[in-house]
Design an enzyme around this catalytic site. Structure first.
Site, mmCIF file in Angstrom:
data_model
loop_
_atom_site.group_PDB
_atom_site.id
_atom_site.type_symbol
_atom_site.label_atom_id
_atom_site.label_comp_id
_atom_site.label_asym_id
_atom_site.label_seq_id
_atom_site.Cartn_x
_atom_site.Cartn_y
_atom_site.Cartn_z
ATOM 1 N N HIS A 73 47.601 48.770 19.760
ATOM 2 C CA HIS A 73 47.835 47.780 20.825
ATOM 3 C C HIS A 73 48.434 48.426 22.066
ATOM 4 O O HIS A 73 48.504 47.779 23.113
ATOM 5 C CB HIS A 73 48.696 46.629 20.319
ATOM 6 N N LEU A 122 46.930 47.814 11.940
ATOM 7 C CA LEU A 122 48.043 48.761 11.861
ATOM 8 C C LEU A 122 48.074 49.554 10.563
ATOM 9 O O LEU A 122 47.488 49.163 9.558
ATOM 10 C CB LEU A 122 49.362 48.011 12.079
ATOM 11 N N ASP A 152 56.910 51.095 14.790
ATOM 12 C CA ASP A 152 57.845 50.950 13.668
ATOM 13 C C ASP A 152 57.447 49.801 12.738
ATOM 14 O O ASP A 152 57.612 49.898 11.527
ATOM 15 C CB ASP A 152 59.300 50.835 14.125
ATOM 16 N N LEU A 184 61.575 46.022 17.617
ATOM 17 C CA LEU A 184 61.040 44.656 17.621
ATOM 18 C C LEU A 184 59.572 44.631 17.228
ATOM 19 O O LEU A 184 58.760 45.362 17.776
ATOM 20 C CB LEU A 184 61.203 44.026 19.003
ATOM 21 N N GLU A 363 43.542 54.369 -2.328
ATOM 22 C CA GLU A 363 42.205 54.191 -1.774
ATOM 23 C C GLU A 363 42.212 53.924 -0.271
ATOM 24 O O GLU A 363 41.269 54.292 0.431
ATOM 25 C CB GLU A 363 41.491 53.044 -2.498
ATOM 26 N N HIS A 412 31.006 52.133 -11.817
ATOM 27 C CA HIS A 412 31.515 51.101 -12.731
ATOM 28 C C HIS A 412 31.298 49.705 -12.165
ATOM 29 O O HIS A 412 32.188 48.856 -12.155
ATOM 30 C CB HIS A 412 32.992 51.343 -13.048
ATOM 31 N N ASP A 420 36.508 47.219 -20.752
ATOM 32 C CA ASP A 420 37.710 47.297 -19.922
ATOM 33 C C ASP A 420 38.064 45.963 -19.266
ATOM 34 O O ASP A 420 39.198 45.757 -18.840
ATOM 35 C CB ASP A 420 37.563 48.390 -18.845
ATOM 36 N N ARG A 470 28.035 52.490 -14.831
ATOM 37 C CA ARG A 470 28.746 53.242 -15.879
ATOM 38 C C ARG A 470 27.806 53.657 -17.002
ATOM 39 O O ARG A 470 27.828 54.798 -17.454
ATOM 40 C CB ARG A 470 29.863 52.373 -16.446
#
Lengths: 616, 616
Positions: A73, A122, A152, A184, A363, A412, A420, A470
């Site tokens: 920004h 961000l 920040d 801020l 990831e 997979h 699974d 898979r």
């Protein structure tokens, strides 16, 4: 050491930049002046203090230092820096910021030539920077350095901590982050406010050199950049205490001024506060050394050979293909999220170890590191389970705005992974990757198609996704079969076809088995392998639909956004009914066969649906 | 203090659990025995050492302590614990683990009654635990404690660090994490191996009490749990050095044994190593205090009133609606990702400050905190920009397997946000939320519809998503208009309609303007407000399609998986052509009007498309 003259010149450049930050945003009526004003000294010192080596005539020169605005920004600052560098006039910035059709967009995109990668969501820039730094150190072997300006507020994003841990792991001392700690956020104070020590503690604990500075003190900031140059074996983060809105008394450190522009009258008052500004002053960028990466010698492409009587998982064929292509094309690199023995990226890792990067279970960072590598001309193949690419959807979404040459592979896929259970099943990956503008989405059924389509992914310039399976599946194709992005294979057809079954991947074999069963009942169907979901072979589908009068889609994926809806979109103007078989019940643990049956995407379900559609 | 007798009993329970970990996985032929074996002492000490207070007859009792297996692959351990607690026979576990239709799935889902939330995609459990702990402290005001077992590999996930920072921020000393640092990930060593001090440093820097222990020493582990009880004002993380495969010499600390089961013969050898195991021993869980949350008194629902001549952004109406409903229903809570002044969750925050939680820019954690709150009977509304929900797609995807009552709201949808550019534009949110099994996806056009649909979201039990718009839009409906999940509004219709335009949200007003323009040309069209994309009013759409002969969909979203494909799916068996207008060019900064025009989703584009479809 900088002289008093240097400081005076930098201060003048800072005043010029503040001027244009204010005027450009007030003219546009939108934008983030206060978030730009806080980082003026940080960026002026970097670019015009002699530390940043960049040839502005050649933004793509391989040995340029790199600068990423993770706090996207702050474009008013970014563009004003290029005014100060003489690459843009102040008038142009004032007249075109955020205007429709202008390269000076609200958040950085690659339509502005000095943007390395689009930012604005961000917490992503540090990972992109990591990719750039990794490229310098491990691939191009160039001495360029990468700088990333962060806000920040975005330090709350987990992806930033992924980048921090991986950059330390790879000991990238050619990477420098700068956090503009203006206290801020958008709607109030950040979690840590001006507690700079908290940042120092956390970032040091992650294995970085942490340098706290007063972000408005040019000497302190310059000293920090110089210190960063001496740090070895780990990256550096400059933690700059700054004031949001710095330089304009009535907006300094005030809540309620995020993403808000000054009125014309307020802007005039603000400009008065800046005092006499020399709008003609310009800064000089240091120039990079004339170094480029070593070219590699040519290597011939090996052939592959699969015994047609064996079964081979497409994930394995993916690994084989990449290992086969790697030696031929030195731009190919592989990144994997700590599952290379499942995605089979490990086959490439063994063939080209220097071009394989373990990204661990992170990831989001992996996607942006891959983007960073792509911006430097590499062809990154990033792989994990299809399900876990959902983890990085924001990074993947954002990547498209950098127009990268970037490949994703998800293994997979679907309920056919079996025992699974649903947490590991990619059931929304096709929908996700289809949304990307201009993306390619591939889903091969057998090893041969996989090999050929990995070749196509390498040739294609852009974002491409491959979904792998898979389970081991039969070999369907021979080495002479051709595959192309946007293609499909009509595997079974006759003049008597009464319906078309369109499928891809593991359920294609269910469709072929259903064909056999229906043949025995005297019912002819057409079977299409839709290995390219996007772009899609619309004409072939349309022809089949119209000739056979009914279409049945079958996919190991949720119905929304997957193969079925892709086919529906391709046939939107055909007056032919389309029936979708997809995963509609909550999946669970079980054998692949049990689950394909349970979800009604098995051969039996296809036979039943065809008969139902034909009114039998 | 535990006595030698206690330790001997715990050791016996540990042996029993090891026995069933081995036999259940070998029987199933898949699963993660080694990752389970490393955490046996950690969990035996917690559950049966008198620290964990839980009534196994009442898993939903509000004051039970909570346990989340963030390392969801350790189900063999989890289920074996409940064998040890006497709630499941060992034979049942051995016969049913990972079997189709059994509640003992490969990774935990809520089909097993002692699972608080489904896990298996790593790095999510701590955030769910944060939601549970936040509920105890700030909402239900109960003394229950929340424990989360994490793997060391998943500490690489940024979402874990989001949870760490937020839990410290909320000073949740009722939350205890336990990291099972067994050094080995799926394909090799983790980034930090057995460097426990690195974990201690990082976690302490994030404001937690960090307690390193030998994870196989029952006295050390019990002492750590006891110390955690004394920590005030911050959460505790127990950092346990453990051995993967502990207890079976030939798989201990060996690479290549992740997610791999022992053969029958190996299993027999392993059982021999365990020695004499008393399979009749059972553990006792301490019981919770009989405390339940205080019920709230009834409050009548206020009416709303929008001047039909004004324009109101649906995001504002969302905030108004939630603030109106909050006092009536004490289960409603709101979470926001540091943009509450944009999503307008701040209106609720002002009305019910004790039920608003600032989650900062950490969307992954926010989604799972919301899930945690939902598992405790709250109705969380979690909000951020629609674009930024992509950040949490994995968490959102996983949430469905916990069958929660959970609401997501995404503001700033589409190109119509204007000048900020594509990074801030939600253009894939409809596709994403549509993929979830059983989800509700709503997209109101005006403030009245928004108010009513927020009411419906509160009534509906399940996952629901609402998309809101940045721009103020006209008031279209009156207070008497009815809206329902799965409904739509036919806003314009006549016997002469020659096409149906289906839209929702901001482009609905474009469709209405196109209607006016076409009227003047003597062309009648039907206009439908498809405010509920899922479920979808298929019958009304089918009727309109068949009566008018052509359908045009218009949406401020990418074509894939959005409103157009939802309509195509609903009309899949209608022999009526469907034409899609959607965002197909790379978006950029500009005014909403410029961008709607540029993307051909404006009134002008609709008029043009209708005429083209009609061959005019």
């Amino acid at each position: 050491m900088a002289t008093p003259t240097d400081f005076s010149r930098l201060a003048k450049l800072g005043a010029l930049i503040r001027h244009y930050i204010l005027t450009a945003t007030t003219n546009a009526g939108s934008g983030h002046p206060t978030s730009s004003l806080s980082a003026v000294e940080l960026m002026v010192a970097l670019l015009f203090g002699g530390r940043f080596r960049y040839d502005p005539e050649r933004p793509h020169f391989p040995n340029n230092d790199r600068l990423i605005f993770s706090k996207g920004h702050a474009t008013p600052l970014f563009y004003a820096l290029w005014v100060a560098a003489g690459k843009l006039t102040g008038e142009y910035l004032e007249a075109n910021y955020r205007k429709f059709g202008s390269p000076l967009e609200g958040h950085p995109t690659v339509s502005f030539p000095y943007v390395e990668a689009a930012t604005g969501s961000l917490g992503q820039g540090l990972s992109v920077g990591l990719g750039l730094a990794l490229n310098a150190r491990r691939l191009d072997k160039l001495p360029y350095r990468t700088y990333v300006l962060l806000g920040d507020s975005e330090m709350a994003e987990g992806s930033v901590w992924e980048a921090l841990e991986l950059a330390a792991h790879y000991q990238l001392d050619n990477l420098v982050g700068i956090v503009d700690i203006n206290r801020l956020g958008q709607r109030g104070e950040t979690m840590y406010g001006w507690d700079i020590q908290s940042y120092v503690n956390r970032i040091s604990a992650f294995g970085w050199e942490a340098i706290p500075v007063d972000g408005h003190s040019l000497p302190e900031v310059l000293a920090a950049y110089d210190k960063a140059l001496t740090v070895q074996g780990k990256p550096t983060m400059i933690l700059a205490k700054t004031i949001k809105g710095k330089g304009v008394s009535f907006i300094e450190d005030q809540n309620g001024w995020h993403g808000k522009t000054l009125s014309r009258e307020e802007c005039d008052r603000a400009l008065q506060e800046l005092g006499e500004v020399d709008l003609t002053v310009r800064g000089e960028l240091a120039r990079p050394e004339e170094l480029t990466p070593e070219p590699a010698g040519p290597v011939p492409l090996a052939a592959f050979d699969y015994d047609p009587k064996t079964r081979v998982a497409t994930r394995k064929a993916y690994g084989n293909a990449l290992a086969r292509l790697g030696p031929v094309n030195p731009a190919i690199v592989s990144l994997d999220g700590e599952v290379s023995n499942s995605t089979m990226a490990e086959i490439f890792a063994r063939a080209c170890p220097e071009r394989f990067f373990e990204m661990y279970i992170a990831e989001q960072n992996m996607a942006d590191v891959a983007l960073g590598l792509a911006t430097r001309g590499k062809i990154p193949f990033a792989s994990t389970f299809a399900a876990f690419w959902t983890r990085a959807f924001d990074q993947i979404r954002m990547a498209q705005y950098s127009e990268p040459n970037l490949k994703f592979v998800g293994s997979h896929a679907g309920v056919s992974i079996g025992w699974d259970g649903p947490s590991q099943m990619g059931l929304e990956d096709l929908a996700m990757f289809r949304t990307l503008g201009g993306s390619v989405v591939l889903y091969p059924a057998d090893a041969v198609a996989t090999e050929r389509l990995v070749e196509e992914m390498v040739k294609h310039k852009g974002i491409a996704y491959m979904r792998t399976t898979r389970e081991a599946t039969p070999i369907l194709y021979g080495p002479a079969d051709q595959f192309q992005i946007g293609g499909c294979k009509v595997l079974r057809h006759s003049q008597q076809d009464r319906a078309t079954v369109v499928s891809a991947g593991i359920t294609l074999f269910e469709a072929l088995a259903a064909y056999e069963a229906l043949q025995k009942m005297g019912i002819a169907i057409r079977v299409i392998d839709l290995y390219s979901l996007k772009p899609i072979a619309a004409a072939t589908l349309m022809d089949a639909a119209q000739r056979t009068g009914a279409v049945i889609t079958v996919e190991d994926h949720y119905p929304e956004g997957g193969l079925g809806e892709a086919v529906l979109s391709a046939l939107a103007q055909a007056a032919v009914p389309v029936h979708s078989l997809a995963v509609t019940k909550k999946p669970k643990s079980g054998s692949p066969e049990e689950l394909l049956n349970y979800e009604d995407i098995s051969r039996g379900a296809i036979v039943k649906k065809v008969r139902e559609v034909l009114g039998l």
